[in-house]
Each structure stands twice: as structure tokens, then as C-alpha cells.
Design a protein around this motif. Sequence first.
Motif, short mmCIF file in Angstrom:
data_model
loop_
_atom_site.label_atom_id
_atom_site.label_comp_id
_atom_site.label_asym_id
_atom_site.label_seq_id
_atom_site.Cartn_x
_atom_site.Cartn_y
_atom_site.Cartn_z
N UNK A 221 -32.08 -35.54 63.15
CA UNK A 221 -32.19 -36.86 62.56
C UNK A 221 -30.92 -37.68 62.74
N UNK A 222 -29.77 -36.99 62.78
CA UNK A 222 -28.50 -37.71 62.97
C UNK A 222 -28.47 -38.38 64.33
N UNK A 223 -28.90 -37.67 65.36
CA UNK A 223 -28.92 -38.26 66.69
C UNK A 223 -29.94 -39.40 66.78
N UNK A 224 -31.08 -39.21 66.13
CA UNK A 224 -32.10 -40.26 66.16
C UNK A 224 -31.61 -41.53 65.46
N UNK A 225 -30.93 -41.35 64.32
CA UNK A 225 -30.40 -42.52 63.62
C UNK A 225 -29.31 -43.20 64.43
N UNK A 226 -28.46 -42.41 65.08
CA UNK A 226 -27.40 -42.99 65.90
C UNK A 226 -27.97 -43.70 67.12
N UNK A 238 -18.42 -37.92 70.12
CA UNK A 238 -17.26 -38.08 69.26
C UNK A 238 -17.59 -38.33 67.80
N UNK A 239 -18.74 -38.95 67.52
CA UNK A 239 -19.08 -39.32 66.14
C UNK A 239 -19.96 -38.28 65.43
N UNK A 240 -20.73 -37.50 66.19
CA UNK A 240 -21.67 -36.57 65.55
C UNK A 240 -21.40 -35.13 65.98
N UNK A 241 -21.44 -34.88 67.29
CA UNK A 241 -21.40 -33.49 67.77
C UNK A 241 -20.10 -32.79 67.39
N UNK A 242 -18.97 -33.34 67.77
CA UNK A 242 -17.70 -32.68 67.50
C UNK A 242 -17.39 -32.56 66.01
N UNK A 243 -17.61 -33.61 65.19
CA UNK A 243 -17.39 -33.41 63.75
C UNK A 243 -18.28 -32.35 63.13
N UNK A 244 -19.53 -32.26 63.57
CA UNK A 244 -20.44 -31.26 63.02
C UNK A 244 -20.12 -29.85 63.51
#
Length: 332
Positions: A221-226, A238-244
Motif C-alpha cells: 500500500x505504501x508503494x501504491x500511495x506513493x 529513498x523515501x520508502x524502501x531504504x527507510x523500511x
Amino acid sequence: MNPATDLTLKPERAGRPAVTPRGAAGTARTGRPRAGRSGWAAFLLLTAPMLIGLGVFKYVAIGWSFLLSLSDARGTIGLGHWVGLENYRTLLSDQAFRDSLVQILLFTAFIVPVTFAASLGLALLVHRIRRGRALFRTTFLIPAAVSYVAASLLWKMSLFNGLPAGIANTIGGWFGAEPVAWLQTTSPPLYWIVLVTLRLWLQVGFYMVLFLAGLQTIPKELYEAAALDGATGRRLLGRITLPMLRNTSVAVLMLLFIAAFQAFDEFYNLFNSGQSGTGTAPVRTPLVHLYNTAMGSQDYGLGSAGAFVLTALVVGVTLIQGRFTGFGRSGE
């Protein structure tokens, strides 16, 4: 007939006694403790060999090694002549041991980020594959099951053997390069190519699987929202994958640091030349130096002291890394 008398006789007529016999209750009560005792006996019987072996060959050995580090144990592992911290002072004043520490620090500073980046990049590529992901995951993971000794001999005798018929020199010959003695060339230090490629081949697949496990826990869902906000490519990374992947990345870094400081098999087997050992090796790790001290010079006291110095160094680096990365902090 009296109603009271009739009520009293009904249980007897039905063949159901009103009171449970003491013998049956006693059997039920005494059966449970017996079953519990037999369960504990079976547990101890099955785990005793492992516990005894772990205690004797690990904890007793560690304690005995610490006592050896405080004694002058040359040619014997028996305790006797106590010298206190003299072995530690001798070891830290040894230029060869200090050089080995510098070499392992340089090796760690290079191999850790390279392995980390290669593992993460490979995990990202495999994670994007929809069909055949299990095949690629297994293929890259297989080298992690190979013995370091066997892989070192393969690299030494086949890939980088220095002969014109060697695999590396054969490939280089296709492009017009001259045969190179990879392990004997010190200027430039081509032996580092052998060491780095060997370790990457052995370790990248294992850490790739760890990153894959972390990637699979990221909600889609995070990728879909982004994506709805127009984020693609590097912004998603940089905003989702690496922080998670923060916790997975910290754990991988810690394992890489520990594995780098414990490097021994490839350094010893690549530069070992029979009876001469590693005396002419262009690079030594602390474990190789301590192995030569304990097994070559038969100075078990000095070798034991070096083992505890190296252990303290690994623990210190791990704690410093955990301090900066916040590993184990509540809420992470």
C-alpha cells in the motif's frame, strides 16, 4: 414408599454410586506427577549430551583459555607459571600483530560496504522478478553453503592459479593481456582481487536473502500511495524502501563487521605453501597471526591473550555501531 427413601435408593438402582471410590481418585492424582517426572527424565536424557558437550567444549574451554592468557604456557596447555597481563603487553607491543590489526581494519572498511551494496542491489533486482524468483534466490544462495576452505582452494588452484591455462589468465588472454601471478604480485597488490572476489561470491547470496526477507515485509500500500503522488524510481527507493529496510540493514552491517574481523580461512589457505605456512604471505589477519603464534611457535599463552584482545575489539566495534545506528533501541 417414602419419597426421601426413594430418592436415596435411585442412584443405587441405576448402578451409579454417589461417591467416587478413593482408589480411582488416588490413581488419577498420582498418575500426573509420574507423567511429569517421566517427561523431565526424557528431556534431560535427550538434552544432556548437548548440554555436556556445550559446557565442556565451549564454556570450560573459554575459561581455560583465559587462564592460559595469564600464564606462561609455551609448549603446554597446562597451568602453572602465572605472568598476569604480561602476555597482553607483549602482544600489543608486537609490530606484526599491530600490522595485522591495521590490515584487517582496511579490509573491513572495503569489504563491508561493497558486500552490503552488492547484496542490497541483487535483492532489489530479484525482488522485482515475478516469475522464477525462487530459482534465482536458490542459485545465489548456494555459494553460502560452500566451505571457505574448498572455495579458497578452487580460487587458488583453478581461477587464479597464475598459469597461462588458469581461468582468469585465459579470459585475460582473450583481450590481449599477459598471464599474471595473481597471488604473488604485490605491486600492484593483485592478491586483493582474489580475496575480495572470493568473499563476495561466498557471502553476497546469504545477505541478499536477508534483504529479500525485509523487502517482503514492506506493505504494498505504501508503494501504491506513493505512485498516486507521482513518486517513481529513486524517490521510492529513498523515501520508502531504504527507510523500511533500516532494521535489516543494521543487522546486515553488524554481521558483516563481525565476519570481516573473523576472516581466517581464505587468507590462510590462499597463501599457505605447505611446511612454510604463511610466513611469506603479503597480508595477514589477526586470526592468522594468532594461529601461527599458538600452533607454530607453540606459545598458547600469547595466542590465548590475542584471542581475547580480538574478541574485545569485535565487541567494541559492534557496540559502537549499535550506538550510532540505534540497534536494539526501544521503538526501532
